[in-house]
Design a protein around this motif. Structure first.
Motif, PDB file in Angstrom:
ATOM      1  N   SER A 122       5.784   8.777   4.910  1.00  0.00           N
ATOM      2  CA  SER A 122       5.199   8.432   6.163  1.00  0.00           C
ATOM      3  C   SER A 122       5.639   7.048   6.587  1.00  0.00           C
ATOM      4  O   SER A 122       6.257   6.423   5.868  1.00  0.00           O
ATOM      5  CB  SER A 122       3.924   8.186   6.134  1.00  0.00           C
ATOM      6  OG  SER A 122       3.125   7.527   5.066  1.00  0.00           O
ATOM      7  N   ARG A 163      -6.670   2.878   5.103  1.00  0.00           N
ATOM      8  CA  ARG A 163      -5.861   1.735   5.095  1.00  0.00           C
ATOM      9  C   ARG A 163      -5.868   0.821   6.476  1.00  0.00           C
ATOM     10  O   ARG A 163      -5.578  -0.368   6.256  1.00  0.00           O
ATOM     11  CB  ARG A 163      -4.309   2.349   5.106  1.00  0.00           C
ATOM     12  CG  ARG A 163      -3.851   3.128   3.974  1.00  0.00           C
ATOM     13  CD  ARG A 163      -2.677   3.349   4.136  1.00  0.00           C
ATOM     14  NE  ARG A 163      -2.186   3.636   2.839  1.00  0.00           N
ATOM     15  CZ  ARG A 163      -1.141   4.541   2.585  1.00  0.00           C
ATOM     16  NH1 ARG A 163      -0.599   5.090   3.495  1.00  0.00           N
ATOM     17  NH2 ARG A 163      -0.718   4.888   1.211  1.00  0.00           N
ATOM     18  N   PRO A 197       4.444   3.833   8.262  1.00  0.00           N
ATOM     19  CA  PRO A 197       3.220   2.936   8.645  1.00  0.00           C
ATOM     20  C   PRO A 197       3.199   2.621  10.142  1.00  0.00           C
ATOM     21  O   PRO A 197       2.197   2.425  10.518  1.00  0.00           O
ATOM     22  CB  PRO A 197       3.168   1.777   7.405  1.00  0.00           C
ATOM     23  CG  PRO A 197       4.576   1.804   6.971  1.00  0.00           C
ATOM     24  CD  PRO A 197       5.145   3.034   6.991  1.00  0.00           C
ATOM     25  N   ASN A 249      -5.469   7.557   6.726  1.00  0.00           N
ATOM     26  CA  ASN A 249      -5.154   6.146   7.185  1.00  0.00           C
ATOM     27  C   ASN A 249      -6.210   5.514   7.767  1.00  0.00           C
ATOM     28  O   ASN A 249      -6.501   4.349   7.478  1.00  0.00           O
ATOM     29  CB  ASN A 249      -3.618   6.217   7.778  1.00  0.00           C
ATOM     30  CG  ASN A 249      -2.642   6.447   6.909  1.00  0.00           C
ATOM     31  OD1 ASN A 249      -2.310   5.366   6.018  1.00  0.00           O
ATOM     32  ND2 ASN A 249      -1.965   7.561   6.727  1.00  0.00           N
ATOM     33  N   TYR A 277       0.852  -1.234   0.108  1.00  0.00           N
ATOM     34  CA  TYR A 277       0.020   0.166   0.144  1.00  0.00           C
ATOM     35  C   TYR A 277       0.935   1.454   0.246  1.00  0.00           C
ATOM     36  O   TYR A 277       0.353   2.538   0.056  1.00  0.00           O
ATOM     37  CB  TYR A 277      -1.000   0.064   1.241  1.00  0.00           C
ATOM     38  CG  TYR A 277      -1.879  -1.244   1.168  1.00  0.00           C
ATOM     39  CD1 TYR A 277      -3.174  -1.317   0.388  1.00  0.00           C
ATOM     40  CD2 TYR A 277      -1.595  -2.256   2.030  1.00  0.00           C
ATOM     41  CE1 TYR A 277      -3.643  -2.449   0.483  1.00  0.00           C
ATOM     42  CE2 TYR A 277      -2.283  -3.332   2.254  1.00  0.00           C
ATOM     43  CZ  TYR A 277      -3.331  -3.437   1.371  1.00  0.00           C
ATOM     44  OH  TYR A 277      -4.310  -4.706   1.409  1.00  0.00           O
ATOM     45  N   TYR A 278       2.191   1.003  -0.022  1.00  0.00           N
ATOM     46  CA  TYR A 278       3.036   2.184   0.092  1.00  0.00           C
ATOM     47  C   TYR A 278       4.036   2.404  -1.153  1.00  0.00           C
ATOM     48  O   TYR A 278       4.343   1.342  -1.644  1.00  0.00           O
ATOM     49  CB  TYR A 278       3.622   2.255   1.322  1.00  0.00           C
ATOM     50  CG  TYR A 278       3.063   2.671   2.548  1.00  0.00           C
ATOM     51  CD1 TYR A 278       3.247   3.942   2.919  1.00  0.00           C
ATOM     52  CD2 TYR A 278       2.206   1.762   3.470  1.00  0.00           C
ATOM     53  CE1 TYR A 278       2.441   4.428   4.151  1.00  0.00           C
ATOM     54  CE2 TYR A 278       1.764   2.210   4.512  1.00  0.00           C
ATOM     55  CZ  TYR A 278       1.842   3.342   4.877  1.00  0.00           C
ATOM     56  OH  TYR A 278       0.999   3.810   6.028  1.00  0.00           O
TER      57      TYR A 278
END
Length: 100
Positions: free
Chosen positions: A41, A99, A43, A95, A32-33
């Protein structure tokens, strides 16, 4: 005096940090990054911030940011030093919604 010395040995977050290894999350969220896309950022910090919010009933991203900014134990748990900024409340909100 270090930030570690200010956190009591019996504090809940110290006990959580002692018994839970959060590093497994990095592999779970890797898809997801993107290194070259968006703001940088961490996580793990974002997950732990939301974890603090859930444990302590802090539902507002703005309030969570304020609490982390002022609370030494929260900073310690997140691995933030006194001078390091807390992620922006919009990053926390985004987020939380997309996420985790």
């Amino acid at each position: 005096m270090s930030i570690d010395e200010l956190v009591p040995d019996d504090h809940l977050l110290r006990l959580i940090e002692k018994y839970i290894d959060f590093s497994f999350l990095l592999e779970k969220v890797r898809p997801y990054y993107s290194d070259g896309n968006g703001r940088p950022s961490d996580p793990l910090i974002l997950f732990k911030m939301m974890f603090i919010g859930y444990i302590y009933g802090i539902h507002s991203a703005r309030q969570l940011k304020r609490e982390i900014k002022m609370n030494i134990t929260y900073r310690w748990f997140l691995g933030l030093k006194f001078h390091e900024p807390v992620p922006h409340h919009s990053t926390i909100s985004w987020n939380r919604q997309h996420r985790f």
